[in-house]
Design a protein around this motif. Structure first.
Motif, PDB file in Angstrom:
ATOM      1  N   ASP A   8      -1.012  -8.220 -10.406  1.00 58.52           N
ATOM      2  CA  ASP A   8      -0.235  -8.508  -9.205  1.00 58.52           C
ATOM      3  C   ASP A   8      -0.559  -7.548  -8.062  1.00 58.52           C
ATOM      4  N   ILE A   9      -1.255  -6.449  -8.374  1.00 63.04           N
ATOM      5  CA  ILE A   9      -1.686  -5.489  -7.348  1.00 63.04           C
ATOM      6  C   ILE A   9      -3.073  -5.866  -6.833  1.00 63.04           C
ATOM      7  N   LEU A  10      -3.947  -6.246  -7.767  1.00 61.22           N
ATOM      8  CA  LEU A  10      -5.329  -6.554  -7.408  1.00 61.22           C
ATOM      9  C   LEU A  10      -5.391  -7.747  -6.460  1.00 61.22           C
ATOM     10  N   GLY A  11      -6.191  -7.612  -5.432  1.00 63.09           N
ATOM     11  CA  GLY A  11      -6.330  -8.674  -4.438  1.00 63.09           C
ATOM     12  C   GLY A  11      -5.354  -8.572  -3.284  1.00 63.09           C
ATOM     13  N   GLN A  12      -4.319  -7.743  -3.434  1.00 70.00           N
ATOM     14  CA  GLN A  12      -3.354  -7.566  -2.353  1.00 70.00           C
ATOM     15  C   GLN A  12      -3.998  -6.772  -1.217  1.00 70.00           C
ATOM     16  N   ASP A  13      -3.558  -7.013  -0.011  1.00 67.25           N
ATOM     17  CA  ASP A  13      -4.055  -6.260   1.133  1.00 67.25           C
ATOM     18  C   ASP A  13      -3.417  -4.879   1.165  1.00 67.25           C
ATOM     19  N   LEU A  14      -4.193  -3.904   1.615  1.00 64.30           N
ATOM     20  CA  LEU A  14      -3.650  -2.594   1.933  1.00 64.30           C
ATOM     21  C   LEU A  14      -3.551  -2.550   3.442  1.00 64.30           C
ATOM     22  N   LEU A  15      -2.360  -2.269   3.928  1.00 65.56           N
ATOM     23  CA  LEU A  15      -2.112  -2.242   5.365  1.00 65.56           C
ATOM     24  C   LEU A  15      -2.049  -0.801   5.843  1.00 65.56           C
ATOM     25  N   GLY A  16      -2.573  -0.577   7.047  1.00 63.43           N
ATOM     26  CA  GLY A  16      -2.547   0.746   7.652  1.00 63.43           C
ATOM     27  C   GLY A  16      -1.504   0.823   8.745  1.00 63.43           C
ATOM     28  N   GLU A  17      -1.700   1.783   9.628  1.00 64.17           N
ATOM     29  CA  GLU A  17      -0.777   1.949  10.760  1.00 64.17           C
ATOM     30  C   GLU A  17      -0.630   0.641  11.525  1.00 64.17           C
ATOM     31  N   HIS A  18       0.575   0.372  11.965  1.00 65.88           N
ATOM     32  CA  HIS A  18       0.891  -0.809  12.763  1.00 65.88           C
ATOM     33  C   HIS A  18       0.610  -2.116  12.031  1.00 65.88           C
ATOM     34  N   GLY A  19       0.535  -2.068  10.689  1.00 63.73           N
ATOM     35  CA  GLY A  19       0.371  -3.269   9.891  1.00 63.73           C
ATOM     36  C   GLY A  19      -1.019  -3.856   9.868  1.00 63.73           C
ATOM     37  N   GLY A  20      -2.010  -3.117  10.378  1.00 59.58           N
ATOM     38  CA  GLY A  20      -3.384  -3.624  10.380  1.00 59.58           C
ATOM     39  C   GLY A  20      -3.976  -3.648   8.980  1.00 59.58           C
ATOM     40  N   LYS A  21      -4.694  -4.715   8.664  1.00 54.68           N
ATOM     41  CA  LYS A  21      -5.314  -4.851   7.346  1.00 54.68           C
ATOM     42  C   LYS A  21      -6.510  -3.916   7.237  1.00 54.68           C
ATOM     43  N   LEU A  22      -6.486  -3.067   6.198  1.00 51.52           N
ATOM     44  CA  LEU A  22      -7.595  -2.163   5.945  1.00 51.52           C
ATOM     45  C   LEU A  22      -8.588  -2.777   4.969  1.00 51.52           C
ATOM     46  N   GLY A  23      -8.094  -3.550   4.028  1.00 54.05           N
ATOM     47  CA  GLY A  23      -8.941  -4.179   3.034  1.00 54.05           C
ATOM     48  C   GLY A  23      -8.099  -4.701   1.893  1.00 54.05           C
ATOM     49  N   ALA A  24      -8.787  -5.148   0.846  1.00 56.72           N
ATOM     50  CA  ALA A  24      -8.114  -5.717  -0.324  1.00 56.72           C
ATOM     51  C   ALA A  24      -8.251  -4.757  -1.508  1.00 56.72           C
ATOM     52  N   ILE A  25      -7.189  -4.625  -2.268  1.00 54.65           N
ATOM     53  CA  ILE A  25      -7.183  -3.761  -3.439  1.00 54.65           C
ATOM     54  C   ILE A  25      -8.055  -4.406  -4.514  1.00 54.65           C
ATOM     55  N   ALA A  26      -9.118  -3.692  -4.899  1.00 51.68           N
ATOM     56  CA  ALA A  26     -10.082  -4.224  -5.865  1.00 51.68           C
ATOM     57  C   ALA A  26      -9.855  -3.663  -7.266  1.00 51.68           C
ATOM     58  N   GLU A  27      -9.365  -2.429  -7.353  1.00 52.99           N
ATOM     59  CA  GLU A  27      -9.172  -1.789  -8.652  1.00 52.99           C
ATOM     60  C   GLU A  27      -8.061  -0.763  -8.566  1.00 52.99           C
ATOM     61  N   THR A  28      -7.543  -0.426  -9.722  1.00 57.91           N
ATOM     62  CA  THR A  28      -6.648   0.718  -9.840  1.00 57.91           C
ATOM     63  C   THR A  28      -7.254   1.661 -10.873  1.00 57.91           C
ATOM     64  N   PHE A  29      -7.071   2.945 -10.679  1.00 60.27           N
ATOM     65  CA  PHE A  29      -7.490   3.937 -11.658  1.00 60.27           C
ATOM     66  C   PHE A  29      -6.241   4.620 -12.185  1.00 60.27           C
ATOM     67  N   VAL A  30      -6.101   4.628 -13.499  1.00 59.42           N
ATOM     68  CA  VAL A  30      -4.923   5.156 -14.179  1.00 59.42           C
ATOM     69  C   VAL A  30      -5.303   6.414 -14.948  1.00 59.42           C
ATOM     70  N   ASP A  31      -4.488   7.437 -14.848  1.00 60.91           N
ATOM     71  CA  ASP A  31      -4.664   8.647 -15.646  1.00 60.91           C
ATOM     72  C   ASP A  31      -4.156   8.328 -17.049  1.00 60.91           C
ATOM     73  N   LEU A  32      -5.034   8.377 -18.024  1.00 55.82           N
ATOM     74  CA  LEU A  32      -4.655   8.002 -19.387  1.00 55.82           C
ATOM     75  C   LEU A  32      -3.707   9.008 -20.027  1.00 55.82           C
ATOM     76  N   ASP A  33      -3.699  10.252 -19.559  1.00 52.32           N
ATOM     77  CA  ASP A  33      -2.771  11.244 -20.112  1.00 52.32           C
ATOM     78  C   ASP A  33      -1.341  11.004 -19.640  1.00 52.32           C
ATOM     79  N   THR A  34      -1.184  10.620 -18.368  1.00 58.16           N
ATOM     80  CA  THR A  34       0.161  10.447 -17.818  1.00 58.16           C
ATOM     81  C   THR A  34       0.587   8.990 -17.725  1.00 58.16           C
ATOM     82  N   GLY A  35      -0.410   8.080 -17.712  1.00 58.91           N
ATOM     83  CA  GLY A  35      -0.099   6.664 -17.552  1.00 58.91           C
ATOM     84  C   GLY A  35       0.171   6.274 -16.110  1.00 58.91           C
ATOM     85  N   ARG A  36      -0.058   7.191 -15.175  1.00 62.19           N
ATOM     86  CA  ARG A  36       0.213   6.925 -13.759  1.00 62.19           C
ATOM     87  C   ARG A  36      -1.030   6.421 -13.038  1.00 62.19           C
ATOM     88  N   ILE A  37      -0.812   5.548 -12.083  1.00 68.41           N
ATOM     89  CA  ILE A  37      -1.892   5.156 -11.184  1.00 68.41           C
ATOM     90  C   ILE A  37      -2.229   6.386 -10.347  1.00 68.41           C
TER      91      ILE A  37
END
Length: 116
Positions: A8-37
């Motif tokens: 549900d995160i992948l493919g979503q737009d990342l918006l910058g200042e003033h709501g401008g589209k910066l790009g699309a979320i292609a991947e997430t990197f997770v810390d395997l020790d903490t389980g956090r993105i």
């Protein structure tokens, strides 16, 4: 605790200042020790879709707006375009130290654990 699926995160737009589209979320990197993105990898917006360049963005500077259902950062389009970017093979390799470069570029909080 709100949860979401990675798909549900992948493919979503990342918006910058003033709501401008910066790009699309292609991947997430997770810390395997903490389980956090730790990072979102965003394919920069191009004239006809994606640019083929991937910008790692520290999760610590990203916020989710539940009302607008958008991911946002307080970064201008120009600053985002100038951020460290890599091709697909470089993102897949820890040899490029893209995680450290991105943390320094965005001056992200020091508690981020390196993704490599």
């Amino acid at each position: 605790m709100p949860l979401t699926r990675s798909k549900d995160i992948l493919g979503q737009d990342l918006l910058g200042e003033h709501g401008g589209k910066l790009g699309a979320i292609a991947e997430t990197f997770v810390d395997l020790d903490t389980g956090r993105i730790e990072f979102l990898v965003v394919e920069g917006a191009g004239l006809l879709g994606g640019s083929g360049r991937y910008h790692p963005v520290p999760w610590s500077i990203v916020r989710y707006d539940p009302m607008a259902k958008t991911y946002q950062v307080d970064v201008s389009k120009d600053r985002f375009k100038a951020s460290p970017s890599y091709d697909r093979a470089q993102i897949a390799s820890a040899d490029y130290a893209w995680d450290e470069q991105s943390i320094r570029y965005y001056d992200a909080p020091a508690d981020i654990v390196a993704a490599s």
